[in-house]
Every structure is written in C-alpha cells, then in structure tokens.
Design an enzyme around this catalytic site. Structure first.
Site, PDB file in Angstrom:
ATOM      1  N   TYR A 143       0.818  -1.209   0.000  1.00 36.80           N
ATOM      2  CA  TYR A 143       0.000   0.000   0.000  1.00 36.80           C
ATOM      3  C   TYR A 143       0.853   1.262   0.000  1.00 36.80           C
ATOM      4  O   TYR A 143       0.423   2.305  -0.480  1.00 36.80           O
ATOM      5  CB  TYR A 143      -0.906   0.039   1.245  1.00 36.80           C
ATOM      6  CG  TYR A 143      -2.224  -0.658   1.100  1.00 36.80           C
ATOM      7  CD1 TYR A 143      -2.284  -1.995   0.743  1.00 36.80           C
ATOM      8  CD2 TYR A 143      -3.418   0.016   1.342  1.00 36.80           C
ATOM      9  CE1 TYR A 143      -3.502  -2.646   0.637  1.00 36.80           C
ATOM     10  CE2 TYR A 143      -4.636  -0.619   1.231  1.00 36.80           C
ATOM     11  CZ  TYR A 143      -4.668  -1.953   0.882  1.00 36.80           C
ATOM     12  OH  TYR A 143      -5.875  -2.580   0.777  1.00 36.80           O
ATOM     13  N   LYS A 188       3.525 -15.239   2.122  1.00 32.96           N
ATOM     14  CA  LYS A 188       3.706 -15.951   0.851  1.00 32.96           C
ATOM     15  C   LYS A 188       5.204 -16.201   0.701  1.00 32.96           C
ATOM     16  O   LYS A 188       5.848 -15.765  -0.254  1.00 32.96           O
ATOM     17  CB  LYS A 188       3.123 -15.097  -0.293  1.00 32.96           C
ATOM     18  CG  LYS A 188       3.083 -15.777  -1.646  1.00 32.96           C
ATOM     19  CD  LYS A 188       2.042 -16.872  -1.776  1.00 32.96           C
ATOM     20  CE  LYS A 188       2.174 -17.574  -3.108  1.00 32.96           C
ATOM     21  NZ  LYS A 188       1.290 -18.766  -3.219  1.00 32.96           N
ATOM     22  N   ASP A 221      -2.579 -18.180   0.220  1.00 29.22           N
ATOM     23  CA  ASP A 221      -3.565 -18.841  -0.644  1.00 29.22           C
ATOM     24  C   ASP A 221      -4.239 -19.995   0.111  1.00 29.22           C
ATOM     25  O   ASP A 221      -5.458 -20.170   0.055  1.00 29.22           O
ATOM     26  CB  ASP A 221      -2.937 -19.314  -1.977  1.00 29.22           C
ATOM     27  CG  ASP A 221      -1.615 -20.044  -1.807  1.00 29.22           C
ATOM     28  OD1 ASP A 221      -1.045 -20.029  -0.692  1.00 29.22           O
ATOM     29  OD2 ASP A 221      -1.135 -20.639  -2.792  1.00 29.22           O
ATOM     30  N   ASP A 245      -6.040  -7.193   4.078  1.00 27.63           N
ATOM     31  CA  ASP A 245      -7.213  -6.578   3.454  1.00 27.63           C
ATOM     32  C   ASP A 245      -8.111  -7.663   2.868  1.00 27.63           C
ATOM     33  O   ASP A 245      -9.330  -7.668   3.060  1.00 27.63           O
ATOM     34  CB  ASP A 245      -6.751  -5.620   2.351  1.00 27.63           C
ATOM     35  CG  ASP A 245      -7.918  -4.941   1.659  1.00 27.63           C
ATOM     36  OD1 ASP A 245      -8.833  -4.475   2.360  1.00 27.63           O
ATOM     37  OD2 ASP A 245      -7.925  -4.899   0.410  1.00 27.63           O
ATOM     38  N   ASP A 249     -11.969  -9.368   4.481  1.00 26.55           N
ATOM     39  CA  ASP A 249     -13.275  -9.395   3.803  1.00 26.55           C
ATOM     40  C   ASP A 249     -13.823 -10.818   3.811  1.00 26.55           C
ATOM     41  O   ASP A 249     -15.014 -11.047   4.022  1.00 26.55           O
ATOM     42  CB  ASP A 249     -13.164  -8.899   2.347  1.00 26.55           C
ATOM     43  CG  ASP A 249     -13.480  -7.416   2.209  1.00 26.55           C
ATOM     44  OD1 ASP A 249     -13.275  -6.673   3.202  1.00 26.55           O
ATOM     45  OD2 ASP A 249     -13.925  -7.004   1.121  1.00 26.55           O
TER      46      ASP A 249
HETATM   47  C1  IPM Z   1     -10.328  -1.504   4.226  1.00 28.34           C
HETATM   48  C2  IPM Z   1     -10.636  -0.882   2.905  1.00 28.34           C
HETATM   49  C3  IPM Z   1      -9.531   0.133   2.593  1.00 28.34           C
HETATM   50  C4  IPM Z   1      -8.234  -0.636   2.477  1.00 28.34           C
HETATM   51  C5  IPM Z   1      -9.782   0.977   1.338  1.00 28.34           C
HETATM   52  C6  IPM Z   1     -11.084   1.735   1.450  1.00 28.34           C
HETATM   53  C7  IPM Z   1      -8.645   1.917   1.061  1.00 28.34           C
HETATM   54  O1  IPM Z   1     -10.759  -1.848   1.914  1.00 28.34           O
HETATM   55  O2  IPM Z   1     -10.233  -0.776   5.228  1.00 28.34           O
HETATM   56  O3  IPM Z   1     -10.201  -2.729   4.280  1.00 28.34           O
HETATM   57  O4  IPM Z   1      -7.935  -1.230   1.441  1.00 28.34           O
HETATM   58  O5  IPM Z   1      -7.489  -0.642   3.467  1.00 28.34           O
HETATM   59 MG    MG Z   2     -10.750  -3.848   2.652  1.00 29.79          MG
END
Ligand code: IPM
Ligand code: MG
Length: 362
Positions: A143, A188, A221, A245, A249
């Site tokens: 990032y 990884k 993975d 990240d 999710d």
């Molecule tokens: C998160 C989001 C952010 C990230 C975006 C909105 C920049 O996806 O907080 O997980 O990638 O960190």
């Molecule tokens: Mg995110």
C-alpha cells in the site's frame, strides 16, 4: 469529575453520516450510566471533503485527529468520485490518516452472533465456536511502497522492514496471550522475499518474547481455504497489509453481514481510529436502512482500547446482544430468523434507539 474524552467524528460519505449519528447518540447515552463525558467535534474526510476543499484529508481534519483521544470514522467513497483516471480519490483520505497517525495495527475481530447464524452462507456446524481476531499491518507493505503509474507500465512495491513487522506481530502476540494463546502468521514465503523476512522476523520475535504462544505459519492462498473450511481453528491471525485486506473481507463473510463487524486501528499510544469494516454503501445511502451496529460496536472497541473504559464497552456490546435477542434486525439481516422466532425489521435510527434502550450498567 467524570473522565472527559475528546472524540473526533469523521462521518464521510454514503451511509457514514447515518451510522455515525446513531453511534454518537449511543456514546452520549452512556454518560448517564457511567462516570464519563464526551466532547465531540466533526470534520470532513473522503469524497465530501474533496467536494468542499479539494482534498480527501484536509489539514484541519488531520490536526483535529492528532489532538483527539480517539477518532470515529464512518465510510468514504462512492460512484461520484470513482473515476480511476482522477488522481484524487476519497480512499486516499483514509490511507493518509492511518499513516499520519501511525496506526500500524488494524484489529478486526470476527465473532459469530448466534442470533445471526442464518446470515452466513456457511453451514452452522462450520461456524460453531468461531472467534477470530485478525491483526492486519496497516501502514506499510504494498500500500505504501514505491510505485509508478504509466499508461504502458506500472508497478507497486511490497516493502517491509524488520521493525515494521516486529511491532505489529507484538500487538498480535499480546492479543493471543490474552485469548486462546495461538497465533497464525500469514505470508507468501514460498515466493516473496518480503514474506521470507516476515517469517524469519516472526520466528525470532516469538521465540524471544512469546515462547508461551503457539505459532504456525500459513501461506496466504491456503489461508483463504482454511478460513472457510475450519474457521473455528484460528485464534489470532497476523498478516501484512494487502493479505490482511483480502482475508478480512473473507473473514467478515463468516459472520454473514459486513454490517456487524467493527475495527480498531492502533499505534504506539492510546489514540486509535475506529470504523466499521463495511464501506459507504451508496446504493442505500440516505434511506435510513443502513445497519449501525458495526459502527456502534466500533465505539465499544474505542472505549476499550483508547479510553480504558471497559465497563462502558461491555455495556454497548451487551446492549447489541439484547437488541438481537429481542428480534430486531436491519434489512441486511432480514433473513436471519431462526425456526420459531419472529423478527422485526427496523431502520437505522430505530436500531440505534433499541440499542440505547438496552444499555445498562455492567
Ligand atoms: C479496508 C478498505 C480500505 C483498504 C480501502 C477503502 C482503502 O478496503 O479498510 O479494508 O484497502 O485498506
Ligand atoms: Mg478492505
């Protein structure tokens, strides 16, 4: 004199203002139950900040956050600003804020509310006992590494230093020590040099400082598989920025709805940034139907981690449980009725009020 806390509110875009409003009211309601008070001030961030000032993180917003005891963040982004050819994006406001405040450790707890077990696409027997804390490195990695963007070629760089790895792994290992004593480090290392440094650093640190915490290494993975196949086996998971990240999710889907999951971003001091893990949900913004519980639960994390008000944190978490037990659901959770249970679907404001009505001294 009650403890007085200065909280900066950054509602942002989409449903951000709606969920932050219910959370502020919930914090205010705590002042009649506990010996504390809040001093709130609100600033611009994200798309709305671009519209009004040209910058997704105006200087006065950052200055206010640097002075605050804690920051409560809603969401940023939306179709209005989603043009990838534009160099200024709402998300940059959040990334700059994390970096500027030195918030290198992102805590994303995933707990299954038994009341909502039907919200997940996974079988209840797979979800039984799931209680995972993902600690994601937040101010380094790909990032923030050197990058270049051209029309024919572009690159991003995944760069980590040993101290950057050590400090986030320390946060994760301490958390593991206070929980079930198990740490899973995700990398990884079969391909990436930065992951080999990550793994070596983790091994050395854990041997020297946390011999009592069980350590395992899992390739990213493979981790995506294990997380949906046997999620209850994990306690604390630590990873770099991009892998974190992605797996957070995925982990969120164990709980079924993004609308339930809080997060905390922490650095070396007490100050932290607290936000729901969901986004700005532009499709439902302004309709009063967004689920405020992830943000309300983020405020509980704020009380715990930045303000050292554990009882008040528990009061919020218990109130959320009671609201769910009583059958109240926002529309994202409308399909979660268990057999022989009736649920009532309510909007953002009503859900906030129901939570407040269940607040009680712990
Ligand atoms: C998160 C989001 C952010 C990230 C975006 C909105 C920049 O996806 O907080 O997980 O990638 O960190
Ligand atoms: Mg995110």
């Amino acid at each position: 004199m009650p403890n007085k806390y200065h909280i900066v509110l950054l509602p942002g875009d989409g449903i951000g203002p709606e969920v932050v409003t219910e959370t502020r009211k919930t914090l205010e309601a705590l002042t009649s139950l506990f010996d504390l008070t809040f001093d709130f001030s609100e600033y611009l961030v994200g798309g709305i900040a671009i519209d009004e000032t040209g910058s997704p993180l105006p200087d006065d917003t950052l200055a206010a956050c640097e002075q605050a005891d804690a920051v409560l963040f809603g969401a940023v982004g939306g179709p209005k600003w989603a043009d990838p050819t534009k160099s200024v994006q709402p998300e940059q406001g959040l990334l700059k804020l994390r970096k500027a405040l030195g918030l290198y450790a992102n805590l994303r707890p995933v707990k299954i509310f038994p009341q909502l077990i039907a919200a997940s696409s996974l079988r209840p027997d797979v979800l039984a006992g799931v209680d995972v804390l993902v600690v994601r490195e937040l101010t380094g990695g790909i990032y923030f590494g050197p990058r270049q963007e051209g029309s024919e070629e572009a690159y991003d760089t995944l760069f980590y230093t040993r101290p950057e790895i050590e400090r986030v792994v320390r946060v994760a290992a301490l958390a593991a020590r206070g929980r079930r004593g198990k740490l899973t480090s995700v990398d990884k290392a079969n391909v990436l040099a930065s992951s080999r440094l990550w793994r070596q650093t983790v091994v050395r640190l854990m041997t020297d400082e946390f011999p009592d915490v069980a350590l395992e290494h899992v390739l990213v993975d493979a981790m995506t598989m294990h997380l949906i196949r046997r999620p209850a086996d994990f306690d604390v998971i630590v990873s770099g920025n991009l892998f974190g990240d992605i797996i957070t999710d995925e982990a969120a889907m164990l709980a079924g709805s993004m609308g339930m999951l809080p997060s905390a971003s922490l650095g070396d001091g007490a100050r932290g940034l607290y936000e729901p893990i969901h986004g700005s949900a532009p499709d439902i913004a302004g309709q009063g139907v967004a689920n405020p519980l992830a943000t309300i639960l983020s405020a509980a994390m704020m009380l715990r981690h930045s303000l050292d008000e554990e009882d008040a944190a528990r009061a919020i978490e218990n109130a959320v449980e009671r609201a769910l037990d009583a059958g109240y659901r926002t529309p994202d959770l409308a399909n979660t009725a268990l057999p022989d249970q009736t649920i009532e679907v309510v909007g953002t404001r009503a859900m906030g009020e129901i939570v407040r009505s269940h607040l009680a001294q712990v």
